[in-house]
Design an enzyme around this catalytic site. Structure first.
Site, PDB file in Angstrom:
ATOM      1  N   ASP A 124      -2.343  -2.187  10.480  1.00  0.00           N
ATOM      2  CA  ASP A 124      -2.497  -2.191   9.024  1.00  0.00           C
ATOM      3  C   ASP A 124      -3.073  -3.496   8.471  1.00  0.00           C
ATOM      4  O   ASP A 124      -3.503  -3.551   7.318  1.00  0.00           O
ATOM      5  CB  ASP A 124      -1.143  -1.949   8.327  1.00  0.00           C
ATOM      6  CG  ASP A 124      -0.724  -0.490   8.345  1.00  0.00           C
ATOM      7  OD1 ASP A 124      -1.593   0.381   8.602  1.00  0.00           O
ATOM      8  OD2 ASP A 124       0.462  -0.207   8.112  1.00  0.00           O
ATOM      9  N   ALA A 167      10.667  -3.149   5.342  1.00  0.00           N
ATOM     10  CA  ALA A 167      10.770  -1.978   6.228  1.00  0.00           C
ATOM     11  C   ALA A 167      10.718  -0.692   5.411  1.00  0.00           C
ATOM     12  O   ALA A 167      11.589   0.168   5.495  1.00  0.00           O
ATOM     13  CB  ALA A 167      12.054  -2.034   7.065  1.00  0.00           C
ATOM     14  N   LYS A 190       0.843  -1.203   0.000  1.00  0.00           N
ATOM     15  CA  LYS A 190       0.000   0.000   0.000  1.00  0.00           C
ATOM     16  C   LYS A 190       0.868   1.239   0.000  1.00  0.00           C
ATOM     17  O   LYS A 190       2.047   1.214   0.356  1.00  0.00           O
ATOM     18  CB  LYS A 190      -0.936   0.013   1.220  1.00  0.00           C
ATOM     19  CG  LYS A 190      -0.267   0.070   2.597  1.00  0.00           C
ATOM     20  CD  LYS A 190       0.129   1.470   3.058  1.00  0.00           C
ATOM     21  CE  LYS A 190       0.799   1.455   4.418  1.00  0.00           C
ATOM     22  NZ  LYS A 190       1.484   2.718   4.768  1.00  0.00           N
ATOM     23  N   GLY A 215       4.370  -4.186   3.941  1.00  0.00           N
ATOM     24  CA  GLY A 215       4.723  -5.501   3.420  1.00  0.00           C
ATOM     25  C   GLY A 215       4.491  -6.625   4.408  1.00  0.00           C
ATOM     26  O   GLY A 215       3.888  -7.649   4.081  1.00  0.00           O
ATOM     27  N   MET A 241       5.331   0.432   3.445  1.00  0.00           N
ATOM     28  CA  MET A 241       4.370  -0.035   2.446  1.00  0.00           C
ATOM     29  C   MET A 241       3.538  -1.219   2.951  1.00  0.00           C
ATOM     30  O   MET A 241       2.859  -1.888   2.176  1.00  0.00           O
ATOM     31  CB  MET A 241       5.101  -0.408   1.161  1.00  0.00           C
ATOM     32  CG  MET A 241       5.861   0.758   0.556  1.00  0.00           C
ATOM     33  SD  MET A 241       6.747   0.304  -0.951  1.00  0.00           S
ATOM     34  CE  MET A 241       5.372   0.262  -2.102  1.00  0.00           C
TER      35      MET A 241
END
Length: 293
Positions: free
Chosen positions: A137, A97, A11, A102, A100
């Site tokens: 998230d 890191a 994202k 991940g 985004m």
């Protein structure tokens, strides 16, 4: 079913505002998040031993209980009293890191995958509730798309996302940023400039990418740029090479720029990738985790 393959998407943030801090240390935020078509491939295989085994193409991520993937499997096993084992293989494409999501996206893929592999029949809402125990998230990463996120990031309001014809140039410099340290440096009472999220949502509705790009704002950026000036350098390269706007995603260090066509994005990519290996041109994506075949 003995195995399942999934796409686990990254994202970007089109805005981040920090409104305060809870007593438990979590920060209250309001931000716009958008999934993009940059993804890890995850394969989950059932194994006979009651173990959690993680393998990956990346040597930058832990392969033990410190990985969110391991924690996600363990959480499902503990919650539903499952005495089965899995081997998880992660083909890592999302920078590590990077701001985004991940790791959160990988954990979300595990929840979706095990729900199918072990026939748990959990609703999307239930998966989001479980995901929140792993990180703020994770609930967003399950379904993806575009949302206005509030609370600690778990209160998700779907909104219209970026137009599919917008090209997104993503560049991650080779450095590590601690999300915890960045947030600890933020004093929400002394933030001089904030994003106008309602204006940005209106821009998305109208598909006015230029106005959106010019008004994106991330209150965390100043903190991270002070420590890592290269982030501003990447932004400047993008904006000097026809980006409609450029901004740091999450707590950094990844920077993204919005472009009106792929040709212009590719030209800037060719400049940036001479110095920064992890540089990609992608589109936005309406999905989060997706079963891959």
């Amino acid at each position: 079913m003995n195995s399942i393959r999934l796409k686990s998407r990254a994202k970007i943030n089109l805005s981040i505002d920090v409104l305060g801090k809870r007593q438990d240390g979590y920060h209250l935020v309001e931000m716009i998040m958008q999934t993009i078509d940059l993804y890890d491939l995850i394969e989950i295989k059932a194994i006979e031993d009651n173990k959690i085994i993680i393998k990956s193409t990346s040597d930058e991520i832990p392969l033990d209980c410190n990985n969110l993937v391991y924690k996600a499997v363990d959480l499902i096993k503990q919650t539903f009293y499952i005495n089965k084992g899995v081997e998880v293989y992660i083909q890592k494409n999302i920078p590590v890191a990077a701001g985004m999501a991940g790791g959160s996206s990988n954990a979300a893929a595990i929840l979706v995958g095990l729900n199918k592999l072990w026939n748990l029949n959990l609703s999307s809402q239930k998966l989001e509730e479980i995901g929140l125990k792993l990180g703020a998230d994770v609930p967003f990463c399950i379904n993806g798309g575009a949302v206005l996120a509030s609370g600690i990031g778990e209160e998700l309001t779907p909104i219209k996302g970026l137009s599919k014809d917008v090209c997104i140039l993503v560049c991650k410099p080779d450095l590590f940023v601690s999300t915890k340290e960045v947030y600890e440096c933020i004093d929400s009472k002394h933030i001089d400039k904030r994003p106008d999220n309602q204006f940005l949502i209106d821009c998305l509705k109208k598909e006015d990418t230029r106005q959106l790009a010019e008004n994106m704002f991330n209150v965390l950026e100043e903190v991270t740029v002070d420590k890592h000036p290269v982030i501003q350098q990447i932004k400047d390269i993008m904006t000097n090479n026809k980006a409609l706007g450029a901004m740091m995603s999450g707590s950094g260090p990844t920077v993204f720029g919005l472009y009106k066509n792929k040709e212009e994005a590719d030209k800037c990519k060719s400049i940036l990738e001479k110095q920064f290996k992890q540089t990609f041109v992608v589109a936005c994506e309406e999905k989060g985790v997706e079963v891959n075949g």
